[in-house]
Design a protein around this motif. Structure first.
Motif, PDB file in Angstrom:
ATOM      1  N   THR A  73       0.855  -1.186   0.000  1.00 54.05           N
ATOM      2  CA  THR A  73       0.000   0.000   0.000  1.00 54.05           C
ATOM      3  C   THR A  73       0.888   1.233   0.000  1.00 54.05           C
ATOM      4  O   THR A  73       1.692   1.426   0.917  1.00 54.05           O
ATOM      5  CB  THR A  73      -0.931   0.019   1.219  1.00 54.05           C
ATOM      6  OG1 THR A  73      -1.736  -1.165   1.223  1.00 54.05           O
ATOM      7  CG2 THR A  73      -1.844   1.243   1.187  1.00 54.05           C
ATOM      8  N   THR A 103       0.881   5.217   0.067  1.00 56.80           N
ATOM      9  CA  THR A 103      -0.004   6.321   0.447  1.00 56.80           C
ATOM     10  C   THR A 103       0.698   7.659   0.258  1.00 56.80           C
ATOM     11  O   THR A 103       1.783   7.874   0.808  1.00 56.80           O
ATOM     12  CB  THR A 103      -0.439   6.186   1.919  1.00 56.80           C
ATOM     13  OG1 THR A 103      -1.021   4.905   2.136  1.00 56.80           O
ATOM     14  CG2 THR A 103      -1.445   7.273   2.279  1.00 56.80           C
ATOM     15  N   LEU A 159      -1.444  -1.082  -4.097  1.00 52.87           N
ATOM     16  CA  LEU A 159      -2.592  -0.194  -3.920  1.00 52.87           C
ATOM     17  C   LEU A 159      -2.064   1.224  -3.724  1.00 52.87           C
ATOM     18  O   LEU A 159      -1.187   1.452  -2.891  1.00 52.87           O
ATOM     19  CB  LEU A 159      -3.417  -0.601  -2.691  1.00 52.87           C
ATOM     20  CG  LEU A 159      -3.903  -2.054  -2.600  1.00 52.87           C
ATOM     21  CD1 LEU A 159      -4.760  -2.240  -1.348  1.00 52.87           C
ATOM     22  CD2 LEU A 159      -4.674  -2.453  -3.844  1.00 52.87           C
ATOM     23  N   THR A 195      -3.086   5.154  -2.791  1.00 59.61           N
ATOM     24  CA  THR A 195      -4.158   5.962  -2.210  1.00 59.61           C
ATOM     25  C   THR A 195      -3.578   7.238  -1.609  1.00 59.61           C
ATOM     26  O   THR A 195      -2.370   7.472  -1.661  1.00 59.61           O
ATOM     27  CB  THR A 195      -4.936   5.151  -1.155  1.00 59.61           C
ATOM     28  OG1 THR A 195      -6.148   5.822  -0.840  1.00 59.61           O
ATOM     29  CG2 THR A 195      -4.116   4.912   0.103  1.00 59.61           C
ATOM     30  N   ALA A 249      -6.900   3.495  -5.315  1.00 56.69           N
ATOM     31  CA  ALA A 249      -7.995   3.587  -4.345  1.00 56.69           C
ATOM     32  C   ALA A 249      -8.287   5.068  -4.151  1.00 56.69           C
ATOM     33  O   ALA A 249      -7.638   5.752  -3.356  1.00 56.69           O
ATOM     34  CB  ALA A 249      -7.604   2.926  -3.026  1.00 56.69           C
ATOM     35  N   LEU A 292     -10.329   0.455   1.164  1.00 55.86           N
ATOM     36  CA  LEU A 292      -9.088  -0.327   1.139  1.00 55.86           C
ATOM     37  C   LEU A 292      -9.351  -1.819   1.304  1.00 55.86           C
ATOM     38  O   LEU A 292      -8.676  -2.645   0.684  1.00 55.86           O
ATOM     39  CB  LEU A 292      -8.126   0.177   2.218  1.00 55.86           C
ATOM     40  CG  LEU A 292      -7.450   1.520   1.914  1.00 55.86           C
ATOM     41  CD1 LEU A 292      -6.523   1.929   3.054  1.00 55.86           C
ATOM     42  CD2 LEU A 292      -6.677   1.470   0.604  1.00 55.86           C
ATOM     43  N   CYS A 306     -10.477  -3.032  -2.097  1.00 51.65           N
ATOM     44  CA  CYS A 306      -9.318  -3.117  -2.985  1.00 51.65           C
ATOM     45  C   CYS A 306      -8.457  -4.321  -2.652  1.00 51.65           C
ATOM     46  O   CYS A 306      -7.948  -5.007  -3.551  1.00 51.65           O
ATOM     47  CB  CYS A 306      -8.482  -1.844  -2.890  1.00 51.65           C
ATOM     48  SG  CYS A 306      -9.254  -0.376  -3.591  1.00 51.65           S
ATOM     49  N   THR A 307      -8.312  -4.591  -1.363  1.00 53.32           N
ATOM     50  CA  THR A 307      -7.520  -5.749  -0.929  1.00 53.32           C
ATOM     51  C   THR A 307      -8.160  -7.048  -1.386  1.00 53.32           C
ATOM     52  O   THR A 307      -7.466  -7.984  -1.803  1.00 53.32           O
ATOM     53  CB  THR A 307      -7.368  -5.739   0.603  1.00 53.32           C
ATOM     54  OG1 THR A 307      -6.677  -4.546   0.999  1.00 53.32           O
ATOM     55  CG2 THR A 307      -6.582  -6.954   1.094  1.00 53.32           C
TER      56      THR A 307
END
Length: 260
Positions: free
Chosen positions: A16, A18, A53, A55, A104, A190, A193-194
């Protein structure tokens, strides 16, 4: 590696990433673009990471645009360099990454933020998301691939309207237009998305990377998508993943892919 403007975590083969500039609504500046490039490059080389991911931090914005204060006084040459380097380092780089990247979109995705989301392989939005390319209201046009990717995703007419009016659309309209694949609540984003990432992980990483290349080829000038597909299809036959996948199918068991 330590970053100032982004956060990176990895769990169960899912990274992830961010963007963490909440006081600026995660606006993209040159430093953030450089950090994102380094992070994506490092994650792509990590064999343990099978899905990324992307975001934004906080509840208001994915990325609310580019940091206008950085380029407000740029010359023509500086503006061209800004767009060229940004596309090469981040937007084109993400689009062509071998590892799947899911955006995301958790709030505002405007200007460079929407362009970054569109560079990802697909997008999932929270129900409070707002998207747009407002650059013409500043006397400029989208410079990070927005004039190219938006028509590819939603069609020429809709893209022209969005760009010319500098207007925003909400998550539901983005979903109707094909800009995002799914809309969920912000609290579920999230996790949703996971769940999709976990479905991707079950499949061959090698085949997925080749599929990304083949799909992208259809949108590149001078490339024949069908020829790219044929070559990629053939190369799959020489991989351990192909042998494992076909053997597992014939033996009626789940395949255990290695990405080789």
């Amino acid at each position: 590696m330590t970053y100032e403007n982004i956060l990176v975590t990895t769990e169960n083969n899912i990274a992830t990433l961010t963007i963490n500039r909440p006081s600026k609504l995660n606006a993209l500046n040159v430093a953030t673009i450089n950090e994102l490039h380094k992070a994506f490059k490092k994650l792509e080389k990590d064999n343990e990471v099978q899905v990324i991911l992307l975001t934004g931090s906080g509840e208001k914005a994915f990325v609310a645009g580019a940091d206008i204060s950085e380029f407000a006084n740029f010359s023509v040459e500086q503006g061209m360099k800004l767009a060229a380097e940004g596309q090469e380092k981040l937007f084109d780089f993400v689009e062509n990454l071998k590892t799947p990247v899911i955006a995301a979109v958790n709030g505002f995705a405007l200007g460079g933020g929407l362009e970054l989301a569109m560079a990802c392989h697909f997008r999932i939005a929270s129900d409070n998301a707002k998207m747009g390319l407002p650059e013409v209201s500043l006397g400029v046009i989208p410079g990070y691939g927005g004039t190219q990717r938006l028509p590819q995703l939603i069609g020429k007419g809709r893209a022209m309207e969005m760009i010319m009016t500098a207007g925003m659309i909400n998550a539901e309209e983005a979903h109707r237009n094909g800009l995002v694949n799914h809309v969920v609540s912000q609290t579920e984003l999230l996790e949703f998305c996971t769940t999709i990432a976990q479905k991707i992980i079950k499949n061959s990483p090698n085949a997925i990377s080749k599929a990304i290349k083949a799909v992208n080829a259809n949108f590149k000038e001078g490339k024949n998508g069908y020829e790219t597909e044929i070559k990629a299809f053939g190369k799959c036959f020489g991989t351990e993943d192909f042998k494992e996948g076909t053997t597992a199918f014939l033996e009626k068991r789940k395949a255990l892919f290695t990405g080789k």
